[in-house]
Write a protein that holds these residues in place. Sequence first.
Motif, PDB file in Angstrom:
ATOM      1  N   LYS A  72       0.802  -1.216   0.000  1.00  0.00           N
ATOM      2  CA  LYS A  72       0.000   0.000   0.000  1.00  0.00           C
ATOM      3  C   LYS A  72       0.844   1.280   0.000  1.00  0.00           C
ATOM      4  CE  LYS A  72      -3.808  -2.163   2.589  1.00  0.00           C
ATOM      5  NZ  LYS A  72      -4.664  -2.078   3.802  1.00  0.00           N
ATOM      6  N   VAL A  73       2.156   1.144  -0.033  1.00  0.00           N
ATOM      7  CA  VAL A  73       3.006   2.316   0.113  1.00  0.00           C
ATOM      8  C   VAL A  73       2.799   3.295  -1.040  1.00  0.00           C
ATOM      9  CG1 VAL A  73       5.037   1.345  -1.070  1.00  0.00           C
ATOM     10  CG2 VAL A  73       5.328   3.091   0.714  1.00  0.00           C
ATOM     11  N   GLN A  74       2.677   4.571  -0.687  1.00  0.00           N
ATOM     12  CA  GLN A  74       2.524   5.642  -1.672  1.00  0.00           C
ATOM     13  C   GLN A  74       3.749   6.550  -1.720  1.00  0.00           C
ATOM     14  OE1 GLN A  74      -1.189   7.829  -1.345  1.00  0.00           O
ATOM     15  NE2 GLN A  74      -2.236   6.036  -0.479  1.00  0.00           N
ATOM     16  N   ILE A  75       4.320   6.817  -0.540  1.00  0.00           N
ATOM     17  CA  ILE A  75       5.487   7.699  -0.439  1.00  0.00           C
ATOM     18  C   ILE A  75       6.608   6.905   0.221  1.00  0.00           C
ATOM     19  CG2 ILE A  75       6.368   9.893   0.415  1.00  0.00           C
ATOM     20  CD1 ILE A  75       4.015  10.241  -1.460  1.00  0.00           C
ATOM     21  N   LEU A  76       7.757   6.813  -0.467  1.00  0.00           N
ATOM     22  CA  LEU A  76       8.895   6.053   0.055  1.00  0.00           C
ATOM     23  C   LEU A  76      10.151   6.902  -0.077  1.00  0.00           C
ATOM     24  CD1 LEU A  76       9.961   3.401   1.202  1.00  0.00           C
ATOM     25  CD2 LEU A  76      10.196   2.551  -1.144  1.00  0.00           C
TER      26      LEU A  76
ATOM     27  N   SER B   9      10.711  -5.715  -7.151  1.00  0.00           N
ATOM     28  CA  SER B   9       9.370  -5.956  -6.624  1.00  0.00           C
ATOM     29  C   SER B   9       8.574  -4.676  -6.382  1.00  0.00           C
ATOM     30  CB  SER B   9       9.462  -6.761  -5.318  1.00  0.00           C
ATOM     31  OG  SER B   9      10.246  -6.060  -4.353  1.00  0.00           O
ATOM     32  N   LEU B  10       9.247  -3.520  -6.347  1.00  0.00           N
ATOM     33  CA  LEU B  10       8.509  -2.271  -6.163  1.00  0.00           C
ATOM     34  C   LEU B  10       7.569  -1.998  -7.340  1.00  0.00           C
ATOM     35  CD1 LEU B  10      11.103   0.212  -4.603  1.00  0.00           C
ATOM     36  CD2 LEU B  10       8.938  -0.507  -3.600  1.00  0.00           C
ATOM     37  N   SER B  11       7.822  -2.634  -8.464  1.00  0.00           N
ATOM     38  CA  SER B  11       6.949  -2.426  -9.624  1.00  0.00           C
ATOM     39  C   SER B  11       5.553  -2.977  -9.370  1.00  0.00           C
ATOM     40  CB  SER B  11       7.555  -3.072 -10.873  1.00  0.00           C
ATOM     41  OG  SER B  11       7.786  -4.453 -10.652  1.00  0.00           O
ATOM     42  N   ASN B  12       5.402  -3.824  -8.322  1.00  0.00           N
ATOM     43  CA  ASN B  12       4.085  -4.363  -7.964  1.00  0.00           C
ATOM     44  C   ASN B  12       3.330  -3.448  -7.004  1.00  0.00           C
ATOM     45  OD1 ASN B  12       4.584  -6.736  -9.459  1.00  0.00           O
ATOM     46  ND2 ASN B  12       5.738  -7.605  -7.728  1.00  0.00           N
ATOM     47  N   SER B  13       3.995  -2.387  -6.542  1.00  0.00           N
ATOM     48  CA  SER B  13       3.346  -1.441  -5.610  1.00  0.00           C
ATOM     49  C   SER B  13       2.534  -0.449  -6.435  1.00  0.00           C
ATOM     50  CB  SER B  13       4.402  -0.726  -4.764  1.00  0.00           C
ATOM     51  OG  SER B  13       5.181  -1.648  -4.048  1.00  0.00           O
ATOM     52  N   SER B  14       1.332  -0.849  -6.738  1.00  0.00           N
ATOM     53  CA  SER B  14       0.509  -0.068  -7.664  1.00  0.00           C
ATOM     54  C   SER B  14       0.149   1.318  -7.138  1.00  0.00           C
ATOM     55  CB  SER B  14      -0.773  -0.844  -7.998  1.00  0.00           C
ATOM     56  OG  SER B  14      -1.497  -1.119  -6.809  1.00  0.00           O
ATOM     57  N   SER B  15       0.233   1.517  -5.806  1.00  0.00           N
ATOM     58  CA  SER B  15      -0.123   2.820  -5.226  1.00  0.00           C
ATOM     59  C   SER B  15       1.074   3.759  -5.133  1.00  0.00           C
ATOM     60  CB  SER B  15      -0.719   2.620  -3.829  1.00  0.00           C
ATOM     61  OG  SER B  15      -1.893   1.842  -3.870  1.00  0.00           O
ATOM     62  N   LEU B  16       2.265   3.279  -5.441  1.00  0.00           N
ATOM     63  CA  LEU B  16       3.480   4.065  -5.249  1.00  0.00           C
ATOM     64  C   LEU B  16       3.451   5.320  -6.122  1.00  0.00           C
ATOM     65  CD1 LEU B  16       6.211   4.107  -3.765  1.00  0.00           C
ATOM     66  CD2 LEU B  16       7.202   2.956  -5.755  1.00  0.00           C
ATOM     67  N   ARG B  17       3.640   6.472  -5.471  1.00  0.00           N
ATOM     68  CA  ARG B  17       3.676   7.748  -6.175  1.00  0.00           C
ATOM     69  C   ARG B  17       5.051   8.390  -6.124  1.00  0.00           C
ATOM     70  NH1 ARG B  17       1.001  11.699  -4.129  1.00  0.00           N
ATOM     71  NH2 ARG B  17       0.496  10.849  -2.068  1.00  0.00           N
ATOM     72  N   HIS B  18       5.722   8.343  -4.957  1.00  0.00           N
ATOM     73  CA  HIS B  18       7.041   8.952  -4.807  1.00  0.00           C
ATOM     74  C   HIS B  18       8.052   7.883  -4.411  1.00  0.00           C
ATOM     75  CE1 HIS B  18       5.844  13.446  -4.108  1.00  0.00           C
ATOM     76  NE2 HIS B  18       5.143  12.882  -5.068  1.00  0.00           N
ATOM     77  N   LEU B  19       9.085   7.716  -5.214  1.00  0.00           N
ATOM     78  CA  LEU B  19      10.203   6.826  -4.890  1.00  0.00           C
ATOM     79  C   LEU B  19      11.463   7.679  -4.897  1.00  0.00           C
ATOM     80  CD1 LEU B  19      11.494   4.126  -4.342  1.00  0.00           C
ATOM     81  CD2 LEU B  19      11.484   3.659  -6.798  1.00  0.00           C
TER      82      LEU B  19
ATOM     83  N   ASN C  15       0.971   4.954 -11.242  1.00  0.00           N
ATOM     84  CA  ASN C  15       0.746   6.188 -10.491  1.00  0.00           C
ATOM     85  C   ASN C  15       2.032   6.929 -10.149  1.00  0.00           C
ATOM     86  OD1 ASN C  15      -2.152   6.014 -10.239  1.00  0.00           O
ATOM     87  ND2 ASN C  15      -1.824   4.299  -8.836  1.00  0.00           N
ATOM     88  N   LEU C  16       3.161   6.467 -10.651  1.00  0.00           N
ATOM     89  CA  LEU C  16       4.450   7.064 -10.293  1.00  0.00           C
ATOM     90  C   LEU C  16       4.508   8.525 -10.735  1.00  0.00           C
ATOM     91  CD1 LEU C  16       7.116   6.220  -8.931  1.00  0.00           C
ATOM     92  CD2 LEU C  16       8.036   5.812 -11.225  1.00  0.00           C
ATOM     93  N   GLU C  17       4.839   9.400  -9.785  1.00  0.00           N
ATOM     94  CA  GLU C  17       4.963  10.830 -10.052  1.00  0.00           C
ATOM     95  C   GLU C  17       6.399  11.312  -9.889  1.00  0.00           C
ATOM     96  OE1 GLU C  17       2.402  12.649  -7.240  1.00  0.00           O
ATOM     97  OE2 GLU C  17       0.559  11.825  -8.093  1.00  0.00           O
ATOM     98  N   TRP C  18       7.141  10.673  -9.005  1.00  0.00           N
ATOM     99  CA  TRP C  18       8.460  11.166  -8.591  1.00  0.00           C
ATOM    100  C   TRP C  18       9.424   9.993  -8.532  1.00  0.00           C
ATOM    101  CZ3 TRP C  18       9.633  16.063  -5.828  1.00  0.00           C
ATOM    102  CH2 TRP C  18      10.894  16.082  -5.238  1.00  0.00           C
ATOM    103  N   LEU C  19      10.501  10.067  -9.287  1.00  0.00           N
ATOM    104  CA  LEU C  19      11.543   9.043  -9.248  1.00  0.00           C
ATOM    105  C   LEU C  19      12.892   9.747  -9.173  1.00  0.00           C
ATOM    106  CD1 LEU C  19      12.579   6.151  -9.419  1.00  0.00           C
ATOM    107  CD2 LEU C  19      12.415   6.284 -11.908  1.00  0.00           C
ATOM    108  N   ALA C  20      13.570   9.627  -8.030  1.00  0.00           N
ATOM    109  CA  ALA C  20      14.851  10.298  -7.813  1.00  0.00           C
ATOM    110  C   ALA C  20      15.864   9.289  -7.291  1.00  0.00           C
ATOM    111  CB  ALA C  20      14.696  11.448  -6.830  1.00  0.00           C
ATOM    112  N   VAL C  21      16.939   9.079  -8.069  1.00  0.00           N
ATOM    113  CA  VAL C  21      18.005   8.144  -7.674  1.00  0.00           C
ATOM    114  C   VAL C  21      19.364   8.813  -7.811  1.00  0.00           C
ATOM    115  CG1 VAL C  21      16.668   6.087  -8.236  1.00  0.00           C
ATOM    116  CG2 VAL C  21      18.049   7.194 -10.022  1.00  0.00           C
TER     117      VAL C  21
END
Length: 1017
Positions: A269-273, A287-297, A317-323
């Motif tokens: 259920k994680v949305q913000i990580l 496996s994070l690709s299965n977190s359908s609610s994830l918005r910020h990684l 639903n991904l909005e933010w990807l910062a690595v």
Amino acid sequence: MFSSLFKYFHLLFFSLFVINFVPSVALLTNETDKIALLEFKSLITSDPFQVLDSWNESFSFCHWVGVTCGHKHQARVTSLHLHRKNLGGTISPHIGNLSFLRSLDLGENLLRGEIPPEASQLSQIRYLNLSFNFLHGGVPVNLSHCYNLIRLDLGNNNLTKSIPFELGLLTKLEYLTLYSNSLTGSLPASLANLSSLQWLSVGFNYLEGEFPSAIAQMKSLRGLRAGINNFSGVFPPPLYNLSNLEFLSLTDNLFSGDLLPEFGSFFPKVQILYLGGNQFTGSLPVSLSNSSSLRHLDIPDNNLTGNIPMSYGNIKNLEWLAVTNNNLGTYDHDLSFLTPLANCSNLYWLDIGYNHYGGSLPLSVANLSTQMSWLLLGGNQIGGTIPPEISNLVNLTNLCVQDNLFVGSIPESIGKLSKLTGLSLQLNKFTGPIPFSLGNLIQLSEFDAHSNGLEGPIPTSLANCQQLRILDLSANKLNGTIPGQLVGLPSLSVILNFSYNSLSGSIPLEVEKLIFLVALDLSNNNLTGELPSTTLGSCIALETLYLQGNFFHGNVPDLNLLKSIKYLDISRNNLSGQIPIYLAKSFSLENLNLSMNNLEGEVPEEGIFKNTSAVELFGNSRLCGGIKELRLRSCPHQKHKKHFSAKLVILIVSPSLCLALILSFTFLFWLRKSKKSTLVNPVVVTFYQKVSYEELAKATNDFSPANSIGSGHFGTVYKGAFGPDEATTRVAVKVLNLQCRGSSQSFMAECQALRNIRHRNLVKVLTVCSSIDFDGNEFKALVYELMPKGSLERWLHPEDGSIERTLSLNERLNIAIDVASALQYLHHQCQIPVIHCDIKPSNVLLDDALTAKLSDFGLARLLLKTGKDNQFSSFGLKGTIGYAAPEYGMGEQVSTIGDVYSYGILLLEMFTGRRPTNEIFKDDMNLHNFVKMALMPGGNVVEIVDQSLLQEKMENIEEVNSQSTSSRGKEIECLTSLLQVGIACSAYSPRDRKNMTEIVLVLFSIRVKYLGEAGVH
């Protein structure tokens, strides 16, 4: 007998119950509640908005502001809400006597001291909010007695010590916020007992150690905020059991080790990580690709390797990807993951900077979401060209590809990215000309393309970018002259760098418009001509000026007005003449390079010239003197100067010096003579000659009430005139009321503040009077230039017939800029910065042209060097209720940001027509919140602005009919922008306010954008 004994003990037990329990509950009546509230009020030392004035006998305490009573239990207090009331003082222990209290909200005030332990007596309390205050001490252990608590918010205070394990007894708690304090120690395992807890916020403290394993029991937890601490160990294994987590922040700790491959499966259920700023290793979990609610990684600043999994394109639903700043990539063609990311239609932030990515940028980058706002690719080894199709990303605001291997020309299509504010192309291999189309980027704020191979002239179209703050085109192959219209952009305030090119010609005169620029570097070009002192001297905010390596000639210019200059390099030119003495007297100068010129004469021995590590003079063979460490030859007059006779001195004095001496004695004779005469010639006033009481009485018709033009706390202002009709100086005379406490300090403060400051938007002090009146009483007065249009207060809130018309939008904006410019000068450009302390409409005066000038420095303070930025000495409450910064209510030291708050309120008043003390502002509603609500979605700005601003266009119906809808809409947009500036300035928290330099730039840009040059007076 047994029966009687039983009765005895029963009676004894009942008596003890009455003695010990009843006084604290049953015997506490509504009168007790009233007394507790009055005791609470008694410890409130500051109430600038007079919130607690209603707490008196005129009203039932159930009708006092912030107080709510229940309908049962004889009208007992059930709620006390005083959120954001600017209250200062301490919390009374009597608060514990409000035994029916269910909700207590004292958040966002200025309360100090410790949380009283008596708060533990609030057995009915459900909601307790003391956040955003200045409370210190520890978290009270006995708060655990408040066993009905559901929400406890103690965040953003100065609490210390460890988190009490007793908090684990609050089994009904759902929200616990201890964020942003100075708590130490570990996370108590007892918190695992909080089975109902949904939100735990302990970030921004000094907590350490590992997470206790018992935390795994907190099955209801949806949000955990533990970033910015010193937690360590591997990713906390207990957290893997918290499958309901939606928000998880462990940013900036000391966690290490690999993230489990099944990481995403544990948090469905994680949305913000947020996991950035740790020491995590290994790969990004597929496996994070299965977190359908994830918005910020967000996992920057770690030691991750491998690559971004292709399957991340499935996170819809991904909005933010910062690595950024990891070890991802292999410097090979490893950017293929960009193609599937095009499926993330909400992605607006992508940061892969400072990794090991290489190869060419794929064309698929142009297929990323049209919501893309930030595309950050810098610090890799990406090569090839930037595809022209990059213009498909129509909402892009920042494009950063710096420090890569890009080649070819800068695409013309970038000019179509109309929302771009930041463009970073530096440290690549771009060639060809700078596209003329970049001039279409009217919102561009930062453009950096240094260290490339760009050729040709600097396009004049860049002058269209009127919000440009940073422009760096250094280390290229640019030629031609410097466009005057470009360097004349007043928005340039951080850096303008054209160094290491092949630019020719002279420095454009338009440079004088760069009054807010901090750094100017034109070094190592082919520039010629003399260095213009008047032009460069206008850049009064300059800290760095590099002009070395050119062909400038003539004397070293007089840059005495550059009070902020720290680094000055004019070496390797053809400059001649002597070293100006002002360079030795500059208090701010930290490094000076005059080497490789043709300078001559004596080197000063003062100021920076005493520090050989801070000054360079080599290559000037005709220099002499200076301190011995410079190892220069002695000047001819130094060898026997101690043995010169008086006759020899007279013989070698030059004719020009004799003439100067004659003129000086003539001037002194004239000045002495003028002091004996009455105050007829206005020039005498300009020389700050003191005037007598008799002269002021005559000038003001014996201080006639008919000549009174205003009064304040410390005195009365009269209009007056000196001299005959043909040479009359009209003045305003401020007579101090010396019976008023603090008036003498006010007089001294104003004299001290105005002694050495000069600005077109500050009222000029002509002279002072410190004397005795005809009755032998002490008399003090200041004489100012008269401002014929009176105060801004008079124009904003006119009495019947006092003004002939209202101020237009243009005029108000110009006045706002005038006042902002004055404050910007006081805060950032004075040798000793000045804080005004009392910004309000009555202290803004207008001349015949409606130019605004700031007046009344009776509360002003000079900056003391205490080691803390923007901190000033202070005594008592500064300013006027409604305009004074909220932090002053608790005796906080006055500061530049305090003036900014007052200025923000002034702005809101100017464009809404409402005073901050208007009777409509009650409870949580104040002028700031009133405007803020109107600016929110669904709000209506038109309803809250001063209607006279709208009516001025409605007077002529034909004009209204011919006026386009877009023109009217533009005015509303302008007003909206101005109100947004006022909101930003009057933010409750000092840290959220801007400085006056930034504010002036924003106001200038608003004027240019909406009013054009027609808006300039």
